[in-house]
Motif scaffolding. Structure first.
Motif, PDB file in Angstrom:
ATOM      1  N   LYS A   1      -3.577   2.017 -14.389  1.00  0.00           N
ATOM      2  CA  LYS A   1      -2.802   2.426 -13.222  1.00  0.00           C
ATOM      3  C   LYS A   1      -3.507   3.456 -12.345  1.00  0.00           C
ATOM      4  CE  LYS A   1       1.622   1.606 -15.579  1.00  0.00           C
ATOM      5  NZ  LYS A   1       2.813   2.241 -16.181  1.00  0.00           N
ATOM      6  N   LEU A   2      -4.247   4.374 -12.969  1.00  0.00           N
ATOM      7  CA  LEU A   2      -4.854   5.458 -12.189  1.00  0.00           C
ATOM      8  C   LEU A   2      -5.731   4.975 -11.036  1.00  0.00           C
ATOM      9  CD1 LEU A   2      -5.911   8.227 -14.749  1.00  0.00           C
ATOM     10  CD2 LEU A   2      -3.967   8.230 -13.207  1.00  0.00           C
ATOM     11  N   PRO A   3      -6.599   3.974 -11.240  1.00  0.00           N
ATOM     12  CA  PRO A   3      -7.468   3.572 -10.125  1.00  0.00           C
ATOM     13  C   PRO A   3      -6.702   3.169  -8.879  1.00  0.00           C
ATOM     14  CG  PRO A   3      -8.295   2.659 -12.178  1.00  0.00           C
ATOM     15  CD  PRO A   3      -6.950   3.257 -12.484  1.00  0.00           C
ATOM     16  N   GLN A   4      -5.585   2.467  -9.042  1.00  0.00           N
ATOM     17  CA  GLN A   4      -4.817   2.025  -7.885  1.00  0.00           C
ATOM     18  C   GLN A   4      -3.867   3.100  -7.369  1.00  0.00           C
ATOM     19  OE1 GLN A   4      -4.807  -0.071 -10.779  1.00  0.00           O
ATOM     20  NE2 GLN A   4      -6.551  -1.192  -9.940  1.00  0.00           N
ATOM     21  N   ARG A   5      -3.256   3.833  -8.273  1.00  0.00           N
ATOM     22  CA  ARG A   5      -2.172   4.737  -7.882  1.00  0.00           C
ATOM     23  C   ARG A   5      -2.657   6.090  -7.359  1.00  0.00           C
ATOM     24  NH1 ARG A   5       2.904   3.716 -12.017  1.00  0.00           N
ATOM     25  NH2 ARG A   5       2.901   1.437 -11.837  1.00  0.00           N
ATOM     26  N   LEU A   6      -3.771   6.588  -7.878  1.00  0.00           N
ATOM     27  CA  LEU A   6      -4.217   7.930  -7.501  1.00  0.00           C
ATOM     28  C   LEU A   6      -5.660   8.006  -7.019  1.00  0.00           C
ATOM     29  CD1 LEU A   6      -2.612  10.067 -10.384  1.00  0.00           C
ATOM     30  CD2 LEU A   6      -1.851   9.915  -8.011  1.00  0.00           C
ATOM     31  N   LEU A   7      -6.555   7.291  -7.674  1.00  0.00           N
ATOM     32  CA  LEU A   7      -7.976   7.510  -7.402  1.00  0.00           C
ATOM     33  C   LEU A   7      -8.406   7.018  -6.033  1.00  0.00           C
ATOM     34  CD1 LEU A   7      -9.512   6.768 -10.925  1.00  0.00           C
ATOM     35  CD2 LEU A   7      -8.614   8.905  -9.991  1.00  0.00           C
ATOM     36  N   GLY A   8      -7.818   5.933  -5.543  1.00  0.00           N
ATOM     37  CA  GLY A   8      -8.145   5.478  -4.195  1.00  0.00           C
ATOM     38  C   GLY A   8      -7.745   6.512  -3.156  1.00  0.00           C
ATOM     39  N   THR A   9      -6.574   7.113  -3.332  1.00  0.00           N
ATOM     40  CA  THR A   9      -6.123   8.160  -2.422  1.00  0.00           C
ATOM     41  C   THR A   9      -7.063   9.353  -2.478  1.00  0.00           C
ATOM     42  OG1 THR A   9      -3.868   7.459  -2.939  1.00  0.00           O
ATOM     43  CG2 THR A   9      -4.117   9.512  -1.731  1.00  0.00           C
ATOM     44  N   ILE A  10      -7.474   9.719  -3.684  1.00  0.00           N
ATOM     45  CA  ILE A  10      -8.396  10.842  -3.854  1.00  0.00           C
ATOM     46  C   ILE A  10      -9.703  10.577  -3.122  1.00  0.00           C
ATOM     47  CG2 ILE A  10      -9.881  11.957  -5.581  1.00  0.00           C
ATOM     48  CD1 ILE A  10      -7.429  11.914  -7.466  1.00  0.00           C
TER      49      ILE A  10
ATOM     50  N   PHE B   1       0.829  -1.195   0.000  1.00  0.00           N
ATOM     51  CA  PHE B   1       0.000   0.000   0.000  1.00  0.00           C
ATOM     52  C   PHE B   1       0.871   1.256   0.000  1.00  0.00           C
ATOM     53  CE2 PHE B   1      -3.141   2.933   1.987  1.00  0.00           C
ATOM     54  CZ  PHE B   1      -4.216   2.687   1.144  1.00  0.00           C
ATOM     55  N   MET B   2       1.896   1.260   0.829  1.00  0.00           N
ATOM     56  CA  MET B   2       2.817   2.392   0.900  1.00  0.00           C
ATOM     57  C   MET B   2       3.485   2.632  -0.456  1.00  0.00           C
ATOM     58  SD  MET B   2       6.248   2.754   3.284  1.00  0.00           S
ATOM     59  CE  MET B   2       7.064   1.368   2.467  1.00  0.00           C
ATOM     60  N   LYS B   3       3.975   1.557  -1.056  1.00  0.00           N
ATOM     61  CA  LYS B   3       4.663   1.704  -2.336  1.00  0.00           C
ATOM     62  C   LYS B   3       3.707   2.147  -3.441  1.00  0.00           C
ATOM     63  CE  LYS B   3       6.687  -0.452  -6.195  1.00  0.00           C
ATOM     64  NZ  LYS B   3       6.405  -1.522  -7.161  1.00  0.00           N
ATOM     65  N   LEU B   4       2.532   1.540  -3.467  1.00  0.00           N
ATOM     66  CA  LEU B   4       1.568   1.846  -4.517  1.00  0.00           C
ATOM     67  C   LEU B   4       1.184   3.317  -4.503  1.00  0.00           C
ATOM     68  CD1 LEU B   4      -0.147   0.395  -6.730  1.00  0.00           C
ATOM     69  CD2 LEU B   4      -1.964   0.266  -5.033  1.00  0.00           C
ATOM     70  N   ARG B   5       0.917   3.836  -3.325  1.00  0.00           N
ATOM     71  CA  ARG B   5       0.472   5.225  -3.249  1.00  0.00           C
ATOM     72  C   ARG B   5       1.620   6.225  -3.304  1.00  0.00           C
ATOM     73  NH1 ARG B   5      -5.120   5.813   0.264  1.00  0.00           N
ATOM     74  NH2 ARG B   5      -6.302   4.388  -1.074  1.00  0.00           N
ATOM     75  N   MET B   6       2.698   5.937  -2.578  1.00  0.00           N
ATOM     76  CA  MET B   6       3.754   6.939  -2.479  1.00  0.00           C
ATOM     77  C   MET B   6       4.743   6.878  -3.639  1.00  0.00           C
ATOM     78  SD  MET B   6       4.481   7.239   1.627  1.00  0.00           S
ATOM     79  CE  MET B   6       5.613   8.609   1.332  1.00  0.00           C
ATOM     80  N   LEU B   7       5.162   5.687  -4.035  1.00  0.00           N
ATOM     81  CA  LEU B   7       6.090   5.589  -5.163  1.00  0.00           C
ATOM     82  C   LEU B   7       5.338   5.606  -6.491  1.00  0.00           C
ATOM     83  CD1 LEU B   7       9.231   3.383  -5.534  1.00  0.00           C
ATOM     84  CD2 LEU B   7       7.631   3.603  -7.413  1.00  0.00           C
ATOM     85  N   ASN B   8       4.427   4.657  -6.671  1.00  0.00           N
ATOM     86  CA  ASN B   8       3.763   4.539  -7.969  1.00  0.00           C
ATOM     87  C   ASN B   8       2.877   5.743  -8.276  1.00  0.00           C
ATOM     88  OD1 ASN B   8       3.451   1.092  -7.133  1.00  0.00           O
ATOM     89  ND2 ASN B   8       4.916   1.932  -8.574  1.00  0.00           N
TER      90      ASN B   8
END
Length: 489
Positions: A377-386, A290-297
């Motif tokens: 990639k967007l759904p996992q990398r950015l949209l969940g955080t949004i 989770f950390m890598k997906l959101r912060m790195l990716n």
């Protein structure tokens, strides 16, 4: 110039590290689907280290699912290739010997299935990219109407999808009275082991309920988190490697010195001693993933679109620009409150380490390469955080700019009017929508946000999302990526 091979690698310069074990005794134990650059710079090097630490039958047989290119490059080299690690202090060179052979699934699916069904095969690992799983990223479920899945259901002895190949191999093992292999996903999918298990069961259930039940009862699908920056190998890289090792290598890979691998320690029939060479064998991979997906990716994708639009060819160039370095810090400030820190990790320190890795001038990771397959990639990398930030009533300015930059990028034209080669599974749909909207930012944002497979039902109807995205998209057209990023402060 002499070609790298088993008969020539002993004569390489002393500075080139070579296998410290008797490669002639190495037997296969792993089949890897999708033997691209990342797998050869990550899985194969960890396995190389494990073989040197404690030798065992853990050689790798790679499988290309579609094209013969990798086989044709590596076969004349007896599977050997150079890993060039680019560090700020200078290059490090190593010959990797853990790959023994490369098959091509499209040429002989029966040969690949037979290899999966062989008793000595204990692990089948995968790096086939997010789109290679024929699934719905929003739900994680198998897309039964995907053309490759439709084909594989109709042609079970000649599958072409990774999921179809896994099920064919597992069925052959069951029918032969063998236990299953461990299916080890090494792609950037949330809960990748759980997702792969579900996809395999979904596919099996469409053909044989008893097979699906056998897989569920006996199969092993460990979750993993992988991390290493591995740029695409260029002709210049190939020439440099040849000069450094004094031999022609048609299949070198380039990587940063940093690497990380967290693995859920659930295997059906053993594994290499990866834990003794730096891999983290854990009971719970999710916090690392989770950390890598959101912060790195998430940062990688956002920077790739903005950097490409601003004319930066590589991540190092883009992140070395003070404007984009400041943008990344603001982006991480929005992301970190949504990320539970894994045990022993300080997120602020992790962010600093990421920036240092991004800015490594020795690594030329192309922004265009990272920008591929954005719809997946967007759904996992950015949209969940949004979604989490919106639920908390928090700002999404930097996150929204990452989404807007993707929208600007997929129009297919850069800021100087040049053509962008948009590679994406939804490329045709993206083109249709962007051409219909033209250069009207509001219409374009609405058209792209309306793609349910990417944005779901909720975000297109939420003005807290659509308003900042459309505003940033307008600025990207009017002022360009750098000025828009600078305006965030």
């Amino acid at each position: 110039m002499t070609r790298l091979s088993a008969s020539t690698f002993a004569g390489l310069p002393a500075a080139v590290r070579r296998p410290a074990y008797d490669r002639s005794r190495l037997a296969p134990g792993i089949v890897h689907l999708g033997l691209g650059a990342f797998a050869r710079a990550h899985l194969a090097e960890y396995t190389e280290d494990a073989l040197e630490k404690r030798f065992g039958a853990w050689g790798i047989v790679g499988a290309s699912l579609q094209r013969p290119d990798q086989r044709d490059r590596m076969k004349p080299q007896d599977g050997l290739y150079t890993l060039l690690k680019r560090a700020p202090a200078g290059p490090e060179l190593r010959i990797i010997g853990s790959v023994l052979d490369v098959l091509v699934a499209s040429e002989s699916p029966s040969a690949l299935i037979a290899k999966l069904a062989a008793p000595e095969t204990r692990i089948v690992s995968l790096t086939v990219t997010e789109k290679g799983y024929c699934h719905d990223p929003a739900t994680g479920r198998l897309k039964a109407d995907h053309p490759d899945i439709v084909h594989d259901l109709a042609n079970p002895h000649a599958p072409r999808s990774a999921v179809g190949i896994l099920v064919a191999g597992l069925k052959a093992r069951r029918d032969a009275g063998l236990g299953p292999f461990t299916a080890l996903c090494c792609d950037n999918l949330p809960s990748n082991g759980h997702v792969l298990a579900g996809l395999v069961r979904d596919f099996a259930a469409l053909t044989d309920d008893k097979l699906a039940a056998w897989i569920e009862a006996n199969g092993a699908f460990p979750a993993t988190m992988v991390d290493r920056i591995v740029p695409a190998t260029t002709d210049a890289d190939i020439a440099e490697v040849a000069k450094l090792i004094g031999a022609e290598d048609a299949a070198p890979v380039i990587g940063e010195p940093f690497r990380q691998w967290a693995i859920e320690d659930v295997f059906a029939n053993g594994r290499p001693d990866w834990h003794e060479v730096g891999a983290q064998m854990v009971s719970e991979v999710a916090p690392f993933e989770f950390m890598k997906l959101r912060m790195l990716n998430g940062a990688h994708s956002s920077l790739a679109y903005l950097g490409y639009l601003a004319g930066h060819e590589t991540v190092a160039d883009a992140s070395g620009d003070p404007v984009f370095a400041r943008f990344l810090k603001g982006l991480w400030a929005e992301i970190m409150p949504t990320v539970p820190a894994p045990q022993g990790v300080v997120l602020a320190d992790y962010a600093k380490a990421l920036l240092a890795r991004f800015q490594n001038p020795a690594i030329r990771h192309r922004t265009w390469q990272i920008a591929m397959d954005g719809s997946q990639k967007l759904p996992q990398r950015l949209l969940g955080t949004i979604r989490e930030r919106l639920k908390a009533g928090a700002s999404i300015d930097h996150l929204a700019l990452g989404v807007a930059a993707w929208m600007r990028y997929v129009t297919g034209t850069d800021e100087k009017g040049g053509v962008i080669e948009v590679r994406d599974p939804l490329a045709a749909e993206l083109k249709r929508r962007t051409e219909a909207a033209g250069r009207n930012p509001g219409a374009l944002a609405e058209a792209l946000a309306g793609i349910e497979a990417i944005f779901g039902h909720d975000l297109p109807g939420d003005p807290r999302f659509t308003k900042p995205v459309a505003g940033h998209l307008t600025a990207l057209f009017d002022k360009g990526a750098k000025a828009t990023a600078a305006s965030l402060g």
